[in-house]
Scaffold this active site. Structure first.
Site, PDB file in Angstrom:
ATOM      1  CG  ASP A   1      -1.938   1.288   1.307  1.00 37.95           C
ATOM      2  OD1 ASP A   1      -2.849   0.969   0.673  1.00 37.95           O
ATOM      3  OD2 ASP A   1      -1.784   1.997   2.293  1.00 37.95           O
TER       4      ASP A   1
ATOM      5  CG  HIS B   1      -5.982  -2.971   0.091  1.00 37.33           C
ATOM      6  ND1 HIS B   1      -5.157  -2.485  -0.840  1.00 37.33           N
ATOM      7  CD2 HIS B   1      -5.509  -2.273   1.239  1.00 37.33           C
ATOM      8  CE1 HIS B   1      -4.206  -1.556  -0.570  1.00 37.33           C
ATOM      9  NE2 HIS B   1      -4.421  -1.327   0.909  1.00 37.33           N
TER      10      HIS B   1
END
Length: 330
Positions: free
Chosen positions: A111, A293
């Protein structure tokens, strides 16, 4: 593979003064000195996100450090927004290499941590041996600053834009109830949804129920809640408030990542894969996992296997560059 499932398996932190701040650093595998891996978390995350990867990397012969980067956990939280730009974040990592006595290392980022690793590699290429990034591919620096571009394409409610154009608003909402926000954010097996109006992070922070299944057990969620009740969210959000500053800082660097790189995508991640990654990262291998994610937490065994097999395969091809982490004089 025996995977740790709670905070008791994670190393104890050490506070290390580097680059004008103190960073809370979790270290394991010092007996493997000479082969350093640095793990870089994203937002709103912690070094604890790597709890499944640390023992696997140590068992494979690596010395591992995972910092809570500035703004997170027990690390420093400077007041000035500009203190969170990529030059400072990359500088923290370079200073950690110096502290531990390494010329370079393998860097793994997820991320926002991936954004920092890509930027570090551009700004300090001699300090990076190999690159492994999860979720966020290399972001091409176009002709328009990133926030300006996002605002034109995605609108003022897109959370990157909202963080910048309405400073302090989202911070206050997230700070009201960190437990609810984090519980609602850390999910898996979420059904796909059409984009909706509104600011997604504020909506998540206020939602009474969440989609999908919880990713974190109660013990692990407790680690996150305790950390963010202490640090609050502004430090991490300030990373977003420096995106355009980063766009300017990267204006004059070579935009090509020359190091060997592994890019791991989650096929159910909202972050889209790059269509032209090899143009800017020519020595890249791309892997897709059936994940959302939070790849390294949702699919820890698959993530560990992908990382370790890639490292082993690359070491077999080019043994002279095997470990990364050449030592400085000690």
């Amino acid at each position: 593979m025996n995977l740790p499932t709670n905070s008791s398996n994670f190393p104890e932190p050490t506070l290390i003064a580097v680059n004008g701040v103190e960073l809370e650093v979790f270290e394991a595998g010092r007996q493997n000195a000479g082969k350093l891996v640095v793990l870089c978390h994203g937002w709103p995350d912690l070094a604890f996100t790597w709890r499944y990867q640390v023992p696997a990397l140590v068992a494979a012969g690596y010395h591992v450090i995972a910092p809570n980067q500035r703004g997170y956990g027990g690390s420093s939280r400077p007041d000035e927004v500009a203190a969170y730009d990529v030059a400072h974040l990359a500088g923290d990592l370079v200073a950690l290499l110096d502290h531990y006595g390494y010329e370079d290392a393998i860097f793994i980022g997820h991320d926002w941590g991936a954004m920092v690793v890509w930027s570090l590699t551009l700004l300090h290429p001699t300090r990076v041996n190999k690159v492994i990034c999860l979720s966020l591919p290399y972001q091409v620096r176009g002709e328009t600053p990133w926030i300006e571009f996002m605002e034109a394409v995605l609108g003022s409610d897109f959370y990157f834009v909202h963080f910048n154009r309405q400073p302090g608003v989202a911070d206050a909402v997230l700070d009201e109830n960190p437990e609810r926000f984090l519980r609602n954010l850390y999910r898996k097996n979420e059904p796909r949804q059409e984009p909706r109006p509104g600011m997604v992070m504020i909506d998540l922070a206020r939602a009474e129920t969440a989609l999908g299944e919880p990713l974190l057990n109660d013990s692990d969620l407790g680690v996150y809640v305790a950390a963010f009740e202490k640090s609050r969210f502004t430090g991490g959000i300030n990373w977003y408030r420096n995106l355009d500053r980063g766009w300017h800082l990267l204006a004059d660097v070579d935009p090509i990542i020359h190091q060997p790189a592994l890019m791991i995508y989650g096929d159910r991640d909202a972050v889209a894969p790059a269509e032209n990654l090899a143009e800017f990262v020519p020595n890249v291998e791309e892997i897709h996992l059936d994940s959302g994610h939070w790849i390294q937490q949702e699919k820890p065994e698959e993530t560990n296997r992908a990382i370790l097999e890639w490292l082993a395969r690359y070491d077999a091809i080019r043994p002279g560059l095997a470990g990364g982490g050449a030592r400085l004089g000690w």
